[in-house]
Structures are given as structure tokens and as C-alpha cells.
Design an enzyme around this catalytic site. Structure first.
Site, PDB file in Angstrom:
ATOM      1  N   HIS A   1       0.841  -1.201   0.000  1.00  0.00           N
ATOM      2  CA  HIS A   1       0.000   0.000   0.000  1.00  0.00           C
ATOM      3  C   HIS A   1       0.870   1.243   0.000  1.00  0.00           C
ATOM      4  CE1 HIS A   1      -4.090  -1.489   0.237  1.00  0.00           C
ATOM      5  NE2 HIS A   1      -3.644  -2.471   0.997  1.00  0.00           N
TER       6      HIS A   1
ATOM      7  N   LYS B   1     -13.519   5.286   6.959  1.00  0.00           N
ATOM      8  CA  LYS B   1     -13.752   6.417   6.047  1.00  0.00           C
ATOM      9  C   LYS B   1     -15.253   6.635   5.860  1.00  0.00           C
ATOM     10  CE  LYS B   1     -12.886   7.681   1.233  1.00  0.00           C
ATOM     11  NZ  LYS B   1     -14.054   7.075   0.576  1.00  0.00           N
TER      12      LYS B   1
END
Length: 932
Positions: A159, A591
Site C-alpha cells: 500500500h 472512512k
């Protein structure tokens, strides 16, 4: 780390009274060398400028002094683009060296703790085993059952928060090695001078090494970066952990010792994770598996040659078993080694490993001049040869020789095989849906698959899976996406044929929303015979749903209940031991709904899944998709695992290791081993010592937690998705747009070509807030939720008393607030206010930042009210000290970043400005250590 506890007064005086003195001396030592390097390379003026900025930044941090703020702004505005580069690099490297000194100090403290004869610290596999041994009268059976079914697997993912170059990491490890040599060994004056000279040379190389990558990382680069950690840590330290467990069991249980199976294994997504990354192709995936295999075999070949050179035992003095005599029959006949059976056998084993590597297509430097041997059929045959040697040594008075490196090699062969690590595949459910639609149209002529109801799709898929024959060729009329996905599946089948099932055992479905998503993957696996039909169908790859959003977490139990109610799917599960893995996503749920709601919905999902799996008598293995930050599920692994709901761990757990966390956890062998031990110890304790810590209190605690989650979710959603102009505030008050130029990963930051928050990946979302020091995803909504809850309760502070009780008695609440405590400690609203000033719309800036600042104050207030603390990190003085040591070097980078962003956005797009911005992003990330 915990403070040293010792009954020995001398040890207490030496370690406890001034335990941080060696750390301060190390920081001063490294800082002095770096300061000398800056003077030498950039001049006295540059060094004095760096020191001046550092002192003013410290004043601003401590006092929020407006004068200090104006002084900083004046200095930074006068700084030329070219002069900013060495200043940024200096603070980045000061921060890096401080981190190195911290790591060395942690290891030094731990060693002193053990030398003093103190009890091993929590998270030690030794302590966990001791606790288990003391807890049961039938210990052997309990442990044997645990080892038989246990799986503990940290999974490395590529990532885009690992900003550090491999060259920088190599320098960092060299500096760490030299510092340990200086700190842990008695050096003569001449050796000390030599050590310092080498340290100065290494830091000089560091200064003269480019910090940034000139081009974006390719997936091939990410594969190689991930493989480096096997050489650094995994190949050597994982066998060490197993030996440590075996040795303790031998001492405690003597003859009745359970078999310690190889349940701790490293996994990987690097080269197999296609979700949103078009650069992961079938060629890349095959290359990842080939490179992994090559690393494993290179390690075995080197180890066999090294051990073989030491095996000079002669038949004139020791006997050998009949099985070893059989191995000796195929070993080379060397006149001057004719009486050294083991040495000759290791030459034969080495030659067979070389032949095996060549069979897989690896390039191997063959040191042996012996004739080519037959390759091993598989790693089990290699292990059998090693085990034959070990048993012969034990039987003939050579038991110590059978331990050490030989035992570790035998364990490594079992853990890593010829494939090194299982590589998971992952793709988004929407991609599968489109591919299946095309396939149905191709096979049946029907174009209405996407218009069918979910039940109709399920019925159709179950029918077609059993009727379908594997696809031999890929028609050219298929879309590019469908052709790519089918090539991937064919590649997976080839990997199984060449490297075995263990090389690619799992297929993960991102954004799973229903049973149909799982059956679509089953249908695709049937295309390449990785699912075989018949009366007893065989599934050769585990199908793993990933539940990510708040709504999906809330419905995952119902989805799995529906799935397990399908007789055909139950047959498939029977072929893989009736165990189903489920992955829970921390990043997107955070999120989507904020820190409190995300964590609570995941906890509730685990409870629901545990009940559903028990109802259907299916084994549950949870895969936690955690990131580096608390906002993405990060935080201390030991506490996190112990805080899971009762019955949800059950000996099996997988967890992602992402971004810069990988290097901070696993680059240094001793720290890497401790982090691996922590996962093992926590899993063992949660499974074998776990108890229902909440018990009857669930009826009171769960509704309270649900209310907190509900209110915090509403507050978070209102700010992020309901506030007009919030997207503009986010884009302008963080370096999210500038991050695109920092070559830190192969994956695009958004799922679509859009700057909408909904399309932005969770990783850059959290990463950006960390850079601006607002850290919003890790705490926003908590203060409002608690205040609302307390105000709605009856009088006499009953609401607050309940939350205080929950914190005292419930590990989930303790971990939740401990993690938030850490985030708030890294938050700096003074620095955040400078980022907010980058927002052009003054009214918007003031309105939104005022809300964030007020919630930050409210969150800290109620955190203290619940925990009883009066300052952040009061219960974690080691981390508090670590942050204090780093702040003087991180804060100036933030201030520099704000000034550089202002210049860049006003039209100054020189290479110096862009490079300096990226360097500050790099430096802040490295300093914070878990920013993405």
C-alpha cells in the site's frame, strides 16, 4: 514497552532511576554526527538555520506562542527554494536517527530486563506458554489441539504509505548495527574510534543518497521490496520462535511434548492484489510467485552449504542410522571425506536443491562440481532428508548438533516450503460481476444477467457451475477486462500445477455485499478447474468475502447464514475442512463512518459471525484488514487481539501489515521477532486463556456502545459528507493532491478518475489527515458522542459512571480509548491551523476548522473523564517519551511543508519546490511511523 520491574535493588537503580540516559546519549551521538555532516556538506549557515528553526518550532509546540509562529513564518518565507532542500533533508534524517536510537534502546531495555531475571513482558511467547501450562492439568492435550488447528499469519500488502527507499533502509540498518555494537559490547578505545568512523561514513552515505524515487514504483519493485523482509527477519527469526517454544515445552513437560506445528506463517498480497491496480497482471502475479520461490531456495542452498561445511563428524567416532546409510548411498564419493557421512550427504542435498531451483526456472549460482542430482519432488521430501539426519544425530550422542542451525533449517523448510509464502488474489466484486455477465452471454446468448434479481442470479450460478466445462481458450471478442481476469485465473491454475496449492490458497472479494458475489467467484474458478464438480465437489482455492462498509458489516452475519444454507456451498466447504475465512475491512468502514462506529460495527460483526458459524458448525477464521494508523484499524496488536469478542479468535487469525508499518516492525530482526511473538502470544492467550470479560454486563455495555457509535457516526457523516465545502477544505488543507507526485506505490489513489471523497481510497484519505496533523479519522465524533450520551442519562452522572466502568472492565473499551489516546497525542491543532490557512475561502476555513478544533477539545476532555487521566499517554510513558523525542524534528517538517505548499499552489512549480514538498511528506511519514 513496559517499565522494567525487578526485585534487585542494583538493577532498579541502574535501569529505573535513569533508564533513558543511554537513549539520550545515543540521540546526541547520532545528532552530533549528522550535525557535523550538515556543516561539512552544506556549510555553517545551513546548520545554524536548521537549529534556529528547530528551537522556534519547539517553542511554538510547547506554548502555541504567536510570536514564535510569526518568527517561523518569517524565516520560512525568506528561505529560497534551493535552500529549503538541505533544511528538509536535515530534519528528515534527524527524525530517522531518533527512531533508530529508540529501537536500539527498546532492545537494550528488554535485554537488561531479561538479564535481571525478571518475568518476560506481556506479548512474549514464553510468558504466554507459561500461563497456559499453569492454567490446565491437561496441558499437553490442550496445546496439542491448539497447535493442530492454529493459524497465525501476518500478511504483507503493498500500500502507498511505505515511502522509504530500500537504499535508505539499508543505511538505516547499518547505522542501527553500529549503534548496537557501541551500546552492547565492551569496545576498546581504538574499537570505539573505528566504530565512530564507520558510523560517520554511513551517515555521510545517507546524506549523499537520494531520498526520493525518480519514478513511480512498479509492482515488480514492490515485490522485491517485500521480499527483502524475509532476508532481514522472517527466514531466520520465525524458526527461532518455534525453537523457543519447543525448548520451553521440553523443560516443562520433559517427555510428553506436543508437536509444535508450523502455524505461524507469513502471507502476501504483493503481486496478487488487483483491486483498483491495473498493473497487477497475470505476468506480474506469476513473477511474484517465481521470485518468492527463488528466495526460499536460495536461502536453503546457502544454509545447506554452511551447515555441511561444519558437519565433520567421522564414522570412526560416531555411528549413523540405517536411514542415513540409505541417503549416503546416493551421496558423492569424496576420497578425503569418505569417513564423513553427514558432510557428504549435505553435498548431495545441496545438489538436489540446485536441481530443484533449476526445475522451477530459477537462476542459481551452482558452487558444487558434483554431477546434477534429481530435483526434489516437493519440500516435504527435502524436510524428510533433514529429519532423517536430525534423528540419526539424536540417536547417536550428537543431540546438540541436531539443534541450532540444523533444527532451524528443518523448521524453515516446513514454514516456507519451496514457495516461501502464500500469495492471495484479490479483486473487486463489481469486476467479477461484469466478467460473469460476459461469460453468460458467451455461453448462453443471454444478455440480461445484470438485470436479474439476486435470487435469480444465485439459482443460475448454481446451475451453471455444475454444468460448465473448463474454458480452454480465451475468445478474442471478450472485453479487455474479462480477458485480463481470465488470464489471471489461468495463471493461478498454472501456479497450482508448478508450485502447489500452498503457493496460492486464497481469493478475496472486495466489497462483498451478498451471497451472489461469492458464487460468482466460484463460477470463475470453475472456468479453470480450480473448482471441480461432481458428487463431492472440490474447491482448490478458499473464497473469502471482504466486508468493508458500515452497511456491509451490519449485514455480514445474515449473508453468511444465507450462504451456509446452500447445500452445494456446504459441500464445497467440506472439501477445505469446513473452515470459512471472512475478512473485515477497517479502512473503508472508518472512512465511511468514523473511528467509533467502524470499530463497534466490526466488533458486532464478529459476534454475529461467531454465532452464525456455530449454528452451522463451520470453523471461523477472521482476517483483519488493518492499516498502520488507528484510523485504519492500527494500534498495538497484542491488546487488539485480546480485545476481540469471546470465541472469535479460536486459534486462527490473519492480519494485514501495511505501509511503513512493515519496515518499522520487521526490518530489524530482534524487533521483528518481538512483533511476531506478540501475534502468537496474543492468539494463544485469547484462545486458551480467554474468558468472557464482559459477561452479564453485555446487556448494559452493548446498548451504551451502540448509542456512542450511532451519535459519533452521525457527527462524522455530517462533517465529511453533509457539510457544504468540506471536500474543498480537505483538498486544500492537506497535501492530498501533491501526494500524487510522490512515487510511493503502484496503485492509483482513487478508484475512479475523480477527486470526490467517496471515490478516494481509504489509505490516502488517512495519510493526508496525518500529514496535516489533524488525524481526524482517528478520533472525530467521540467527544460529541460521549457528551450526548452523558447528558441524556439520568442525574448523578450515571452515564459517565457507566462509561468509566466499561473502561475499567472491558478490553474492547480499553483498547478503543488507548488507541485514540495515541492519535490525540500525535495531533497538533497549532500545526493543523497552519494547514487550514491554505484554504482560500476564509469563511469556509474558519467554519470547518472551528468545528474540528472544538471536537478535538471535547474529545480530550471526555477521554480524561472516562479514564481518570490528566494528560495524554499517561498510561504509556514509553510512547510519550518517543513522541517527545521525535516532535522537535517532525514539527519543523510540517511548518516547512505548509510554506512549500503555499508557494507551489501560488504558481511556483520549480523542481526544488516539488522535491522539497515530497521530502517533507516523506519525513513526516517516517517520523510519525504509522501515518497510513
Amino acid at each position: 514497552m513496559n517499565d522494567v520491574d525487578s526485585e534487585n535493588d542494583d538493577v532498579n537503580n541502574q535501569l529505573a532511576n535513569d533508564k533513558d540516559l543511554p537513549l539520550r546519549e545515543d540521540i546526541r551521538f547520532l545528532g552530533r554526527i549528522l550535525g557535523d555532516t550538515v556543516r561539512e556538506q552544506e556549510g555553517d549557515n545551513a546548520f545554524e538555520l536548521v537549529e534556529n528553526i528547530r528551537q522556534i518550532a519547539i517553542r511554538f509546540h510547547r506554548e502555541q506562542d504567536p510570536t514564535a509562529r510569526h518568527e517561523l513564518e518569517a524565516i520560512l518565507k525568506q528561505l529560497s527554494d534551493r535552500d529549503s532542500l538541505p533544511v528538509v533533508r536535515a530534519f528528515s534524517y534527524f527524525s530517522l536517527l531518533s527512531n533508530i536510537a529508540e529501537d536500539v534502546h527498546h532492545n537494550r531495555r528488554r535485554r537488561a530486563h531479561l538479564r535481571a531475571g525478571s518475568t518476560p513482558q506481556a506479548g512474549s511467547v514464553t510468558l504466554a506458554l507459561e500461563r497456559v501450562l499453569e492454567s490446565s492439568s491437561n496441558t499437553r492435550t490442550v496445546l496439542a489441539d491448539f497447535f493442530k488447528k492454529a493459524i497465525v499469519s501476518p500478511v504483507l500488502t503493498a500500500h502507498p504509505t511505505e515511502v522509504q527507499r530500500r537504499s535508505i533502509l539499508d543505511c538505516q540498518l547499518a547505522i542501527e548495527r553500529l549503534l548496537k555494537e557501541r551500546a552492547w559490547t565492551e569496545l576498546t578505545p581504538n574499537e570505539l574510534r573505528h566504530n565512530e568512523e564507520n558510523q560517520r561514513a554511513t551517515i555521510q552515505i545517507l546524506w549523499q543518497t537520494r531520498m526520493l524515487r525518480p519514478t513511480r514504483l512498479s509492482v515488480y519493485d514492490e515485490i522485491e521490496n517485500g521480499l527483502a523482509y524475509y532476508s532481514y527477519t522472517f527466514l531466520s527469526e520465525i524458526p527461532y520462535i518455534y525453537a523457543k517454544m519447543e525448548d520451553l515445552l521440553e523443560r516443562r513437560l520433559v517427555n510428553d511434548i506436543p508437536l509444535v506445528t508450523s502455524f505461524l506463517r507469513i502471507g502476501s498480497w504483493i503481486g496478487g492484489d488487483r483491486d483498483g491496480n491495473p498493473f497487477v497482471t497475470h505476468e506480474v502475479m506469476l513473477r511474484a510467485v517465481e521470485r518468492q520461490s527463488a528466495v526460499a531456495l536460495e536461502y536453503y542452498i546457502d544454509a545447506v552449504q554452511k551447515i555441511g561445511r561444519s558437519m565433520s563428524l567421522t564414522e570412526r567416532l560416531v555411528e549413523i542410522s540405517d536411514e542415513v546409510k540409505n541417503l549416503l548411498a546416493t551421496a558423492p564419493d569424496i576420497p578425503n571425506r569418505s569417513d564423513e557421512p553427514y558432510r557428504r550427504i549435505f553435498l548431495s542435498i545441496g545438489a538436489r536443491l540446485v536441481a530443484t531451483a533449476k526445475k522451477f526456472g530459477h537462476q542459481v549460482l551452482q558452487l558444487s562440481t558434483e554431477e546434477t542430482k534429481e530435483p526434489y519432488v516437493d519440500s516435504a521430501e527435502f524436510m524428510h532428508d533433514l529429519e532423517t539426519i536430525i534423528q540419526s544425530l539424536k540417536q547417536h550422542k550428537s543431540s546438540w548438533v541436531a539443534r541450532g542451525e540444523l533444527r532451524n533449517l528443518r523448521r524453515a523448510a516446513d514454514v516456507f516450503g519451496f514457495h516461501l509464502a502464500p500469495l492471495d488474489m484479490r479483486q473487486h466484486s463489481k469486476i467479477h460481476e461484469g466478467v460473469v455477465s460476459e461469460l453468460f452471454e458467451y455461453y448462453t446468448g443471454h444478455k440480461d444477467y445484470l438485470q436479474l434479481s439476486e435470487k435469480e442470479r444465485i439459482d443460475l450460478l448454481l446451475l451453471e457451475i455444475n454444468r460448465l466445462h473448463p474454458l480452454l481458450t480465451i475468445p478474442s471478442e471478450f472485453s479487455e477486462t474479462t480477458q485480463s481476469e481470465l488470464h489471471i485465473l489461468q495463471c493461478a491454475a498454472e501456479i497450482h500445477r508448478r508450485f502447489g496449492h500452498a503457493a496460492m490458497p486464497n481469493y478475496i472479494i472486495s466489497m462483498t455485499t451478498g451471497v451472489v458475489n461469492i458464487l460468482e467467484v466460484a463460477y470463475l474458478l470453475r472456468q479453470v478447474d480450480l473448482l471441480q464438480t461432481g458428487e463431492n465437489p472440490q474447491l482448490h482455492i478458499n473464497i473469502i468475502p471482504l466486508f468493508e462498509t458500515i452497511s456491509d458489516l451490519q449485514s455480514c452475519g445474515e449473508i453468511m447464514d444465507q450462504l451456509f444454507s446452500l447445500p452445494y456451498y456446504r459441500k464445497l466447504l467440506s472439501s477445505v475442512g469446513s473452515v470459512q475465512e471472512v475478512m473485515l475491512g477497517y479502512s473503508d468502514s472508518n472512512k465511511d463512518g468514523g473511528f467509533i462506529a467502524s470499530n463497534w460495527e466490526i466488533y458486532k460483526a464478529e459476534i454475529a459471525l461467531t454465532k452464525i458459524f456455530a449454528k452451522h458448525q463451520i470453523g471461523l477464521r477472521l482476517f483483519h484488514g488493518r492499516g498502520g494508523t488507528v484510523g485504519r484499524g492500527g494500534g498495538p496488536s497484542y491488546q487488539s487481539i485480546l480485545a476481540q469478542p469471546p470465541g472469535s479468535v479460536n486459534g486462527q487469525i490473519r492480519v494485514t501489515e501495511q505501509g511503513e508499518v512493515i519496515s518499522s516492525k520487521y526490518a530489524e530482526p530482534e524487533i521483528g521477532r518481538r512483533n511476531l511473538e506478540t501475534l502468537v502470544a496474543a492468539t494463544m492467550e485469547a484462545t486458551l486463556l480467554g474468558h468472557d470479560s464482559i459477561g452479564k454486563n453485555a446487556d448494559r455495555y452493548y446498548p451504551a456502545m451502540s448509542k456512542l457509535a450511532e451519535v459519533s457516526f452521525a457527527a462524522y457523516q455530517d462533517l465529511v459528507f453533509g457539510t457544504p465545502g468540506f471536500k474543498q477544505f480537505f483538498l486544500e488543507s492537506t497535501p492530498i493532491r501533491e501526494m500524487a507526485g510522490l512515487h510511493i506505490g503502484s496503485r492509483p489513489p482513487s478508484r475512479r478518475n475523480s477527486d470526490d471523497i467517496e471515490d478516494l481510497r481509504a489509505i490516502p484519505w488517512v495519510f493526508s489527515w496525518s500529514q496535516s496533523r489533524m488525524m481526524l479519522p482517528g478520533w472525530y465524533g467521540f467527544g460529541h458522542a460521549v457528551e450526548t450520551f452523558v447528558n441524556q442519562q439520568d442525574q448523578n452522572d450515571q452515564g459517565l459512571a457507566l462509561l468509566q466502568e466499561m473502561y475499567q472492565k472491558w478490553p474492547f473499551m480499553q483498547t478503543l480509548l488507548s488507541n485514540m489516546d495515541m492519535v490525540l497525542a500525535k495531533t497538533d491543532m497549532g500545526i493543523a491551523s497552519r494547514y487550514a490557512e491554505l484554504v482560500d475561502d476564509v469563511v469556509l476555513r474558519k467554519q470547518i476548522f472551528a468545528r474540528i478544533r472544538e471536537e478535538r477539545v471535547r474529545s480530550e476532555k471526555w477521554l480524561f473523564a472516562i479514564t481518570g487521566n490528566v494528560e495524554l499517554l499517561q498510561d504509556n510513558p514509553t510512547l510519550a517519551r518517543s513522541i517527545r523525542n521525535r516532535i522537535p524534528y517532525i514539527d519543523p517538517l510540517n511548518h516547512l511543508q505548509v510554506e512549500l505548499l503555499r508557494r507551489y499552489r501560488s504558481g511556483e512549480d520549480s523542481e526544488e519546490v516539488k522535491r522539497s514538498i515530497h521530502l517533507t511528506i516523506n519525513g513526516v511519514t517516517a517520523g510519525l511511523r504509522n501515518s497510513g
